[in-house]
Design an enzyme around this catalytic site. Structure first.
Site, mmCIF file in Angstrom:
data_model
loop_
_atom_site.group_PDB
_atom_site.id
_atom_site.type_symbol
_atom_site.label_atom_id
_atom_site.label_comp_id
_atom_site.label_asym_id
_atom_site.label_seq_id
_atom_site.Cartn_x
_atom_site.Cartn_y
_atom_site.Cartn_z
ATOM 1 C CG ASP A 175 46.216 46.830 41.358
ATOM 2 O OD1 ASP A 175 46.767 46.071 42.185
ATOM 3 O OD2 ASP A 175 45.025 46.705 41.030
ATOM 4 N N GLY A 317 42.934 41.945 41.039
ATOM 5 C CA GLY A 317 43.584 43.170 40.584
ATOM 6 C C GLY A 317 44.076 42.995 39.160
ATOM 7 C CD GLU A 318 47.225 39.978 37.397
ATOM 8 O OE1 GLU A 318 46.800 39.677 36.249
ATOM 9 O OE2 GLU A 318 47.831 39.167 38.121
ATOM 10 N N GLY A 319 43.713 44.688 36.741
ATOM 11 C CA GLY A 319 42.805 45.209 35.728
ATOM 12 C C GLY A 319 41.891 44.137 35.165
#
EC number: 2.4.2.21
Length: 353
Positions: A175, A317-319
């Site tokens: 995300d 986040g970001e994966g």
């Protein structure tokens, strides 16, 4: 029938026969039974998900969904909203943490604009599913309409389907969105019934005053909108985010196609709760990568009965956590597939007294 309804109808139970065969093979590999701990259970779970007793995961991808949040205007984040668009460009240029870690594990990064509050330039690696220029400020009005909520979930389903059609055999969720921990805390509080203060953290680093403001804004929104905890679309529409809905759709889409999906941190956890309220059968298809520093993450694990694979104190986040989790999934499956059995290796088994 809508894409959402069709997808939910296709989510069945895990393949018990494949899982049992995988467990039987684990039990005769050249090691004491259970000596590889969670890696063994993980391989058995993935066998059940895929229906393949010796699954091989060779084409991983992470879907990173980005959107802005109207509630960010209430001073709930340490960073300005323009950072969302700037970071999307960073993803596309390969310079973010997710790009580095994805390269490390050999995963493709799929970037999706679900509702960034900027007109992003066209790029061959950017998928445009923009639902709007960010959500509305849910402290005063619903974040989106119910129709938009369903469309966001269906956009995620479509992204998962496209990736799987292209050969992806394991997905991770990521995300990007300034203000999205505020929306995620609201979603988690709404669905779990936990007090807002118990599921709200500092996000990207707000100070004490910012945290107090964040909690107050969420409490105000929940009192105003009274989202139905048993209706994922209602919760998403009232206090969610476009990328949260999209990620929920990715999870549902992957489950319907019997593809394992590794969920990242707190935002992905909120999306998992949305997916689960829409289709409880999605739960065994979800693999929780890590325990985030965000304090509300534990409430997600409790409600979904998930145990994360690791805890590295991450909160980006970001994966980023999810792609590391994918590498563990691949390792687990390689152990199951490539290790020799006692019989194959000519190694004596355990002495039975």
């Amino acid at each position: 029938m809508s894409l959402l309804s069709e997808t939910i109808a296709r989510i069945g139970p895990l393949d018990d026969a494949a899982a049992a065969a995988a467990q039987a093979r684990q039990d005769v590999l050249t090691k004491p039974q259970g000596a590889l701990g969670r890696l063994e259970a993980l391989s058995v779970q993935i066998a059940g998900i895929t229906g393949n007793q010796r699954p091989r995961l060779t084409n991983p991808a992470v879907i990173v969904m980005a959107a802005d949040h109207g509630v960010a205007r209430r001073g709930v984040s340490a960073y300005p909203s323009e950072v969302t668009a700037q970071m999307v460009l960073n993803f596309l240029n390969g310079g973010a943490a997710i790009n580095v870690l994805a390269r490390h594990v050999g995963a493709r990064v799929i970037v999706v604009d679900m509702g960034v509050a900027a007109n992003l330039p066209s790029h061959p690696e950017l998928i445009n599913r923009k639902m709007g220029m960010g959500t509305a400020d849910f402290s005063v009005e619903p974040a989106m309409s119910r129709t938009q909520a369903q469309q966001a979930v269906e956009a995620g389903i479509a992204c998962a389907n496209d990736a799987i059609d292209a050969g992806v055999d394991i997905l991770a969720t990521g995300d990007m969105g300034i203000g999205n921990t505020t929306a995620s805390s609201a979603v988690v509080a709404a669905i779990t019934g936990r007090p807002v203060a118990d599921v709200t953290g500092r996000g990207a680093g707000v100070d004490d005053a910012g945290l107090a403001r964040k909690i107050a804004v969420i409490e105000q929104a929940l009192a105003l909108h009274r989202p139905d905890p048993n209706d994922g679309l209602d919760v998403l529409a009232k206090v969610g985010g476009f990328e949260i809905g999209g990620l929920a759709g990715v999870m549902l889409g992957a489950a319907a196609r019997r593809v394992p999906v590794v969920i990242d941190g707190f935002i992905s956890g909120a999306a998992a709760l949305i997916a689960w309220t829409l289709a409880p059968a999605v739960q065994p298809y979800l693999i929780a990568a890590h325990r985030s520093v965000e304090r509300g993450h534990e409430a997600v694990f409790t409600r979904l009965d998930l145990v994360p694979l690791f805890d590295l104190g991450m909160r980006l986040g970001e994966g980023t956590g999810a792609v590391l989790g994918m590498s563990l999934c691949q390792a687990a499956c390689k152990i199951l597939d490539e290790m020799a059995t006692f019989g194959e290796a000519g190694v004596s088994g355990k002495v039975e007294n």
